[in-house]
Design a protein around this motif. Structure first.
Motif, PDB file in Angstrom:
ATOM      1  N   GLY A  12       0.828  -1.207   0.000  1.00  0.00           N
ATOM      2  CA  GLY A  12       0.000   0.000   0.000  1.00  0.00           C
ATOM      3  C   GLY A  12       0.861   1.255   0.000  1.00  0.00           C
ATOM      4  O   GLY A  12       0.594   2.220  -0.712  1.00  0.00           O
ATOM      5  N   HIS A  13       1.931   1.192   0.803  1.00  0.00           N
ATOM      6  CA  HIS A  13       2.852   2.330   0.878  1.00  0.00           C
ATOM      7  C   HIS A  13       3.475   2.589  -0.493  1.00  0.00           C
ATOM      8  O   HIS A  13       3.594   3.730  -0.934  1.00  0.00           O
ATOM      9  CB  HIS A  13       3.933   2.026   1.918  1.00  0.00           C
ATOM     10  N   LEU A  14       3.863   1.505  -1.190  1.00  0.00           N
ATOM     11  CA  LEU A  14       4.470   1.647  -2.513  1.00  0.00           C
ATOM     12  C   LEU A  14       3.451   2.202  -3.520  1.00  0.00           C
ATOM     13  O   LEU A  14       3.803   2.848  -4.487  1.00  0.00           O
ATOM     14  CB  LEU A  14       4.997   0.296  -3.016  1.00  0.00           C
ATOM     15  N   GLU A  15       2.171   1.927  -3.255  1.00  0.00           N
ATOM     16  CA  GLU A  15       1.129   2.445  -4.147  1.00  0.00           C
ATOM     17  C   GLU A  15       0.745   3.868  -3.768  1.00  0.00           C
ATOM     18  O   GLU A  15      -0.141   4.464  -4.366  1.00  0.00           O
ATOM     19  CB  GLU A  15      -0.129   1.560  -4.051  1.00  0.00           C
ATOM     20  N   GLY A  16       1.353   4.372  -2.699  1.00  0.00           N
ATOM     21  CA  GLY A  16       1.086   5.743  -2.299  1.00  0.00           C
ATOM     22  C   GLY A  16      -0.075   5.897  -1.334  1.00  0.00           C
ATOM     23  O   GLY A  16      -0.555   6.988  -1.113  1.00  0.00           O
ATOM     24  N   GLN A  17      -0.530   4.792  -0.744  1.00  0.00           N
ATOM     25  CA  GLN A  17      -1.604   4.915   0.259  1.00  0.00           C
ATOM     26  C   GLN A  17      -1.017   5.314   1.606  1.00  0.00           C
ATOM     27  O   GLN A  17       0.135   5.014   1.901  1.00  0.00           O
ATOM     28  CB  GLN A  17      -2.303   3.557   0.462  1.00  0.00           C
ATOM     29  N   SER A  18      -1.853   5.918   2.419  1.00  0.00           N
ATOM     30  CA  SER A  18      -1.409   6.179   3.788  1.00  0.00           C
ATOM     31  C   SER A  18      -1.538   4.883   4.574  1.00  0.00           C
ATOM     32  O   SER A  18      -2.237   3.961   4.159  1.00  0.00           O
ATOM     33  CB  SER A  18      -2.286   7.255   4.429  1.00  0.00           C
TER      34      SER A  18
END
Length: 167
Positions: free
Chosen positions: A83-89
């Motif tokens: 998720g972090h790599l996808e830009g999610q918080s």
């Protein structure tokens, strides 16, 4: 002398930068609490979290340390990293994971494909295991909780990647 549990996992967390999974564990042979950092390599937002978790758990270098960490928990850490790599918080990733993990009682299990079905089944098994383990069970580990270093200093985790530092 049988196999004694030398490493007892206490906390497991994820560090985004550099991507690594951090395990706080007790080394019962030396009676010390240590931390082990397991760098996450070749993992992208397209990676399969389940496969990554299995590979880590079966990695000969980490296997003994991760004996007490459930596959499910490692999957959670990987899904947060993805998720972090996808830009999610972090909050978004956690929420997304929670939704995926929640079993809908109304859901028609017959309509699910094998992969989804297996996933639901493993969630149920895990819930069952959780409820079955009582505090007086010698295998019950109190404190397996996922903690995330959120503050900026930890964000860049300048810990020594390969060595087990004593805390």
């Amino acid at each position: 002398a049988g196999t004694t549990m030398t490493f007892i996992a206490q906390k497991c967390g994820i560090c985004f930068q550099p991507p690594s999974i951090i395990l706080i564990y007790r080394d019962s042979s030396q009676d010390k609490t240590r931390q082990r950092i397991m760098p996450v390599r070749n993992f992208s937002k397209f990676s399969d979290c389940s496969r990554a978790a299995e590979q880590l758990k079966n990695n000969p270098r980490h296997k003994a340390y991760l004996e007490r960490v459930s596959l499910h928990q490692l999957q959670k850490l990987y899904s947060l990293l993805r998720g972090h790599l996808e830009g999610q918080s972090l909050a978004e990733s956690l929420e997304k994971f929670r939704q995926e993990e929640t079993i809908d009682p109304e859901e028609d299990m017959n309509k699910l494909d094998d992969k989804e079905l297996a996933k639901r089944k493993s969630i149920m098994d895990e819930l069952f295991e959780k409820n079955r383990k009582k505090k007086d069970d010698p295998d019950f580990v109190y404190n397996i909780e996922v903690e995330f270093p959120l503050d900026e200093q930890l964000e860049s985790c300048t810990w020594d990647i390969e060595s087990d530092e004593e805390i």
